[in-house]
Design a protein around this motif. Sequence first.
Motif, PDB file in Angstrom:
ATOM      1  N   ALA A 125     -16.577  40.918  60.221  1.00 51.30           N
ATOM      2  CA  ALA A 125     -15.891  40.971  61.021  1.00 51.30           C
ATOM      3  C   ALA A 125     -14.308  40.825  61.263  1.00 51.30           C
ATOM      4  CB  ALA A 125     -15.664  39.115  60.440  1.00 51.30           C
ATOM      5  N   ALA A 126     -14.313  41.798  59.726  1.00 52.43           N
ATOM      6  CA  ALA A 126     -12.776  42.980  60.100  1.00 52.43           C
ATOM      7  C   ALA A 126     -12.940  43.781  60.858  1.00 52.43           C
ATOM      8  CB  ALA A 126     -12.295  43.355  59.015  1.00 52.43           C
ATOM      9  N   LEU A 127     -13.896  44.909  61.392  1.00 52.02           N
ATOM     10  CA  LEU A 127     -14.425  45.543  62.393  1.00 52.02           C
ATOM     11  C   LEU A 127     -14.107  44.898  63.819  1.00 52.02           C
ATOM     12  CD1 LEU A 127     -17.227  47.758  60.821  1.00 52.02           C
ATOM     13  CD2 LEU A 127     -14.815  48.164  60.751  1.00 52.02           C
ATOM     14  N   SER A 128     -14.243  44.150  63.683  1.00 51.05           N
ATOM     15  CA  SER A 128     -14.814  43.629  64.849  1.00 51.05           C
ATOM     16  C   SER A 128     -12.846  43.150  65.542  1.00 51.05           C
ATOM     17  CB  SER A 128     -15.426  41.979  65.260  1.00 51.05           C
ATOM     18  OG  SER A 128     -15.288  41.156  66.127  1.00 51.05           O
ATOM     19  N   ARG A 129     -12.192  42.505  64.808  1.00 52.45           N
ATOM     20  CA  ARG A 129     -10.587  42.211  64.213  1.00 52.45           C
ATOM     21  C   ARG A 129     -10.396  43.579  64.843  1.00 52.45           C
ATOM     22  NH1 ARG A 129     -11.222  38.739  60.498  1.00 52.45           N
ATOM     23  NH2 ARG A 129     -10.578  40.172  59.134  1.00 52.45           N
ATOM     24  N   ALA A 130     -10.459  44.522  64.446  1.00 55.56           N
ATOM     25  CA  ALA A 130      -9.811  46.316  64.533  1.00 55.56           C
ATOM     26  C   ALA A 130     -10.304  46.311  66.009  1.00 55.56           C
ATOM     27  CB  ALA A 130     -10.254  46.535  63.484  1.00 55.56           C
ATOM     28  N   ARG A 135      -8.796  48.057  71.305  1.00 56.71           N
ATOM     29  CA  ARG A 135      -9.182  47.297  73.043  1.00 56.71           C
ATOM     30  C   ARG A 135      -7.644  47.197  73.672  1.00 56.71           C
ATOM     31  NH1 ARG A 135     -12.375  50.337  75.877  1.00 56.71           N
ATOM     32  NH2 ARG A 135     -13.395  50.557  74.214  1.00 56.71           N
ATOM     33  N   SER A 136      -7.500  45.923  73.188  1.00 52.37           N
ATOM     34  CA  SER A 136      -5.894  45.545  73.641  1.00 52.37           C
ATOM     35  C   SER A 136      -5.064  46.859  73.671  1.00 52.37           C
ATOM     36  CB  SER A 136      -5.770  44.441  72.745  1.00 52.37           C
ATOM     37  OG  SER A 136      -4.791  44.009  73.137  1.00 52.37           O
ATOM     38  N   MET A 137      -4.640  47.475  72.706  1.00 54.87           N
ATOM     39  CA  MET A 137      -3.097  47.874  72.479  1.00 54.87           C
ATOM     40  C   MET A 137      -4.095  49.622  73.852  1.00 54.87           C
ATOM     41  SD  MET A 137      -3.566  49.456  68.802  1.00 54.87           S
ATOM     42  CE  MET A 137      -2.280  50.930  69.111  1.00 54.87           C
ATOM     43  N   ILE A 138      -6.036  49.529  73.852  1.00 55.84           N
ATOM     44  CA  ILE A 138      -6.072  50.818  75.188  1.00 55.84           C
ATOM     45  C   ILE A 138      -5.718  50.705  76.373  1.00 55.84           C
ATOM     46  CG2 ILE A 138      -7.559  52.105  76.401  1.00 55.84           C
ATOM     47  CD1 ILE A 138      -6.813  53.705  73.999  1.00 55.84           C
ATOM     48  N   GLU A 139      -5.644  49.078  76.345  1.00 52.31           N
ATOM     49  CA  GLU A 139      -5.965  48.197  77.555  1.00 52.31           C
ATOM     50  C   GLU A 139      -4.818  48.091  78.573  1.00 52.31           C
ATOM     51  OE1 GLU A 139      -8.271  45.018  77.181  1.00 52.31           O
ATOM     52  OE2 GLU A 139      -9.954  46.172  77.696  1.00 52.31           O
ATOM     53  N   ASN A 140      -3.251  47.739  77.558  1.00 53.68           N
ATOM     54  CA  ASN A 140      -2.448  47.916  78.153  1.00 53.68           C
ATOM     55  C   ASN A 140      -1.526  48.970  77.143  1.00 53.68           C
ATOM     56  OD1 ASN A 140      -2.259  44.247  78.313  1.00 53.68           O
ATOM     57  ND2 ASN A 140      -3.127  44.834  76.396  1.00 53.68           N
ATOM     58  N   ALA A 141      -1.367  50.204  76.948  1.00 52.22           N
ATOM     59  CA  ALA A 141      -1.138  51.205  77.182  1.00 52.22           C
ATOM     60  C   ALA A 141      -0.245  51.625  78.434  1.00 52.22           C
ATOM     61  CB  ALA A 141      -1.647  52.256  76.087  1.00 52.22           C
ATOM     62  N   VAL A 142       1.110  52.017  78.208  1.00 51.08           N
ATOM     63  CA  VAL A 142       2.097  52.576  79.549  1.00 51.08           C
ATOM     64  C   VAL A 142       1.176  54.095  79.275  1.00 51.08           C
ATOM     65  CG1 VAL A 142       3.752  51.424  79.497  1.00 51.08           C
ATOM     66  CG2 VAL A 142       3.978  52.772  78.679  1.00 51.08           C
ATOM     67  N   GLY A 152     -15.583  68.575  76.954  1.00 50.17           N
ATOM     68  CA  GLY A 152     -14.888  68.296  78.369  1.00 50.17           C
ATOM     69  C   GLY A 152     -15.387  66.749  79.495  1.00 50.17           C
ATOM     70  N   ARG A 153     -16.157  65.943  78.285  1.00 58.17           N
ATOM     71  CA  ARG A 153     -16.614  64.925  79.146  1.00 58.17           C
ATOM     72  C   ARG A 153     -15.187  63.898  78.182  1.00 58.17           C
ATOM     73  NH1 ARG A 153     -19.990  62.217  77.024  1.00 58.17           N
ATOM     74  NH2 ARG A 153     -21.360  63.970  75.159  1.00 58.17           N
ATOM     75  N   ILE A 154     -15.053  62.361  79.458  1.00 57.91           N
ATOM     76  CA  ILE A 154     -14.253  61.619  78.832  1.00 57.91           C
ATOM     77  C   ILE A 154     -14.865  60.312  78.757  1.00 57.91           C
ATOM     78  CG2 ILE A 154     -12.175  60.384  79.789  1.00 57.91           C
ATOM     79  CD1 ILE A 154     -11.326  62.497  81.439  1.00 57.91           C
ATOM     80  N   LEU A 155     -14.457  60.267  77.146  1.00 52.46           N
ATOM     81  CA  LEU A 155     -15.308  59.118  76.777  1.00 52.46           C
ATOM     82  C   LEU A 155     -14.671  57.787  77.162  1.00 52.46           C
ATOM     83  CD1 LEU A 155     -16.621  60.590  72.798  1.00 52.46           C
ATOM     84  CD2 LEU A 155     -17.378  60.456  75.643  1.00 52.46           C
ATOM     85  N   GLU A 156     -13.156  57.564  76.558  1.00 56.55           N
ATOM     86  CA  GLU A 156     -12.544  56.522  76.746  1.00 56.55           C
ATOM     87  C   GLU A 156     -10.772  57.170  77.731  1.00 56.55           C
ATOM     88  OE1 GLU A 156     -13.740  53.675  76.174  1.00 56.55           O
ATOM     89  OE2 GLU A 156     -15.333  53.647  75.838  1.00 56.55           O
ATOM     90  N   ALA A 157     -10.611  56.017  78.350  1.00 56.00           N
ATOM     91  CA  ALA A 157      -9.003  55.980  78.702  1.00 56.00           C
ATOM     92  C   ALA A 157      -8.628  55.094  79.437  1.00 56.00           C
ATOM     93  CB  ALA A 157      -9.412  57.434  80.132  1.00 56.00           C
ATOM     94  N   THR A 158      -6.831  55.356  79.161  1.00 52.77           N
ATOM     95  CA  THR A 158      -6.194  53.998  79.211  1.00 52.77           C
ATOM     96  C   THR A 158      -6.188  54.016  81.134  1.00 52.77           C
ATOM     97  OG1 THR A 158      -4.381  54.869  79.708  1.00 52.77           O
ATOM     98  CG2 THR A 158      -5.316  54.076  77.305  1.00 52.77           C
ATOM     99  N   PRO A 159      -6.277  52.354  80.847  1.00 55.02           N
ATOM    100  CA  PRO A 159      -5.782  52.058  82.657  1.00 55.02           C
ATOM    101  C   PRO A 159      -5.127  53.279  83.338  1.00 55.02           C
ATOM    102  CG  PRO A 159      -6.391  50.493  81.465  1.00 55.02           C
ATOM    103  CD  PRO A 159      -6.463  50.991  81.039  1.00 55.02           C
ATOM    104  N   ALA A 160      -4.048  53.639  82.286  1.00 58.53           N
ATOM    105  CA  ALA A 160      -2.735  53.921  82.811  1.00 58.53           C
ATOM    106  C   ALA A 160      -3.529  55.411  83.041  1.00 58.53           C
ATOM    107  CB  ALA A 160      -1.540  54.476  81.605  1.00 58.53           C
ATOM    108  N   LEU A 161      -3.445  55.881  82.229  1.00 60.53           N
ATOM    109  CA  LEU A 161      -4.231  57.123  82.913  1.00 60.53           C
ATOM    110  C   LEU A 161      -5.421  57.688  83.915  1.00 60.53           C
ATOM    111  CD1 LEU A 161      -4.811  60.607  81.738  1.00 60.53           C
ATOM    112  CD2 LEU A 161      -6.979  60.266  81.574  1.00 60.53           C
ATOM    113  N   VAL A 162      -6.410  56.868  83.918  1.00 61.15           N
ATOM    114  CA  VAL A 162      -7.032  56.542  85.097  1.00 61.15           C
ATOM    115  C   VAL A 162      -6.183  56.511  86.976  1.00 61.15           C
ATOM    116  CG1 VAL A 162      -8.414  54.795  86.801  1.00 61.15           C
ATOM    117  CG2 VAL A 162      -8.962  54.949  84.028  1.00 61.15           C
TER     118      VAL A 162
END
Length: 208
Positions: A125-130, A135-142, A152-162
């Motif tokens: 449960a703690a891992l799920s909360r983390a 995920r929320s921080m990534i999705e809302n980052a400016v 050189g493969r992008i695994l994850e990126a914020t919407p701002a980078l996209v």
Amino acid sequence: TPTTPDGDPPAAELDHFFEHGVDLLCIADSDGRCLRLSTAFESVLGYTRDELRARSLLDLVHPDDRTATREALIALAQGEEVRQFENRCVRKDGALRWLSWNCVPVDGLLYASARDITATKRTAAALSRAERKYRSMIENAVYGIFLTSLDGRILEATPALVQMLGYDSLDEVRQLDLARDVYVDPATRQEIISQNLEHDHISPWEVD
């Protein structure tokens, strides 16, 4: 190992198993009333064995888990084995304990063992909360933040980078090769990697 004429362990060995076993062991009737219990029940659930024998274990199950537990009892009554069935039981002090059960029906009785998996559930449960927080921080980052593999493969990126790179979705960005498709000079990426590996930390860089 000594056995009885029928090939079973002697009663003294079974007594030792029930008294000192780590797991919760019990022999119960088809209604979930325990005829014999191991001492582990006392430490996990806080009741004495006499108190537990005076009631059905179903009475201790969390209300939200009783329907599933009844269904498991029905399956056992029909001769089916129940493996790794999980439910929550309420301790005498009101605390909850997650238990994982393995039960086998034999001659009208249920032979069951259970393990306290509360700590495992809390960790999950703690891992799920983390993960949700991350995920929320990534999705809302400016800022344009990304995670990349060494090749050189992008695994994850914020919407701002996209958005900065001019693409419509993360899936499109994941198809990119950083050195080839993002940096003006492909050699820049290898230079950044070499510098970071040499100093064992990530340094700020400004690149085109």
